[in-house]
Structure formats: C-alpha cells, structure tokens
Design a protein around this motif. Sequence first.
Motif, mmCIF file in Angstrom:
data_model
loop_
_atom_site.group_PDB
_atom_site.id
_atom_site.type_symbol
_atom_site.label_atom_id
_atom_site.label_comp_id
_atom_site.label_asym_id
_atom_site.label_seq_id
_atom_site.Cartn_x
_atom_site.Cartn_y
_atom_site.Cartn_z
ATOM 1 N N ASP A 12 0.684 -1.263 -0.006
ATOM 2 C CA ASP A 12 -0.034 0.206 -0.111
ATOM 3 C C ASP A 12 0.780 1.391 0.054
ATOM 4 O O ASP A 12 0.635 2.206 -0.750
ATOM 5 N N ARG A 13 2.094 1.215 0.788
ATOM 6 C CA ARG A 13 2.790 2.395 0.866
ATOM 7 C C ARG A 13 3.372 2.634 -0.390
ATOM 8 O O ARG A 13 3.631 3.841 -1.085
ATOM 9 N N LEU A 16 1.089 4.216 -2.983
ATOM 10 C CA LEU A 16 0.648 5.363 -2.411
ATOM 11 C C LEU A 16 1.764 6.244 -3.212
ATOM 12 O O LEU A 16 1.531 7.593 -3.586
ATOM 13 N N ARG A 20 1.204 9.325 -5.583
ATOM 14 C CA ARG A 20 1.537 10.773 -5.533
ATOM 15 C C ARG A 20 2.498 11.338 -6.567
ATOM 16 O O ARG A 20 2.515 12.524 -7.037
#
Length: 102
Positions: A12-13, A16, A20
């Motif tokens: 998930d990181r 993300l 971004r």
Amino acid sequence: MKPVRRTLEQRDRRFLRVRRVSQATLVVAVASTGGLVAYASQLPKTLTTVPSTTTTPTTAPATTTTTPGQTTTSSPNTTTTTVPVTTTTTCYTSPSGNVTCY
C-alpha cells in the motif's frame, strides 16, 4: 530462490508513493499548460490585409451643339477607371475572437 513476500502495508505504501508522483506530474503539466495558454492569449495576432482595387465609373456629360437649322447632340461616353487602394490596415484579434482594425 524464493521471491520476497511483501506485507499488505508495504504494498500500500508503494502504491501510494507511485500515485503521489503521478498526481504531482499531472499538476505540473496542467499548470504549465495553463500558463502557456495565458501567455499566448496575451500576444496580439496580426492579420495581414491585401490591398484591393476599386472600380469607379466616370461619365462625360452630353453635349448639345446648336447651329442655325441644325441641332447635334452627342451621347455621353462612359469610361471605367480602376484606382488602386493604398491604405494599410492592421487588424488584431483578441482571444475571444473580436477583431480590431487600425
């Protein structure tokens, strides 16, 4: 050799971070495009005009000659003269499409 298993949190990181970076790239692209459009809309656009010619018909008056016992009338001659127009007009268009000529 076994592939390294990532936890759901690590995955998930990573997504993300990619999202971004993609969003930042999109924002920069949209902002620079908007700035370029704003700059281009402020530049005057010159329209070139081609000098035209005007046709002016001229007519000679009818003449009447009277002598004792005889009357002579000549018919008018019509000639056409082409006169070149030499004025220069410069026209500018605004971003909304309005044309202003000087």
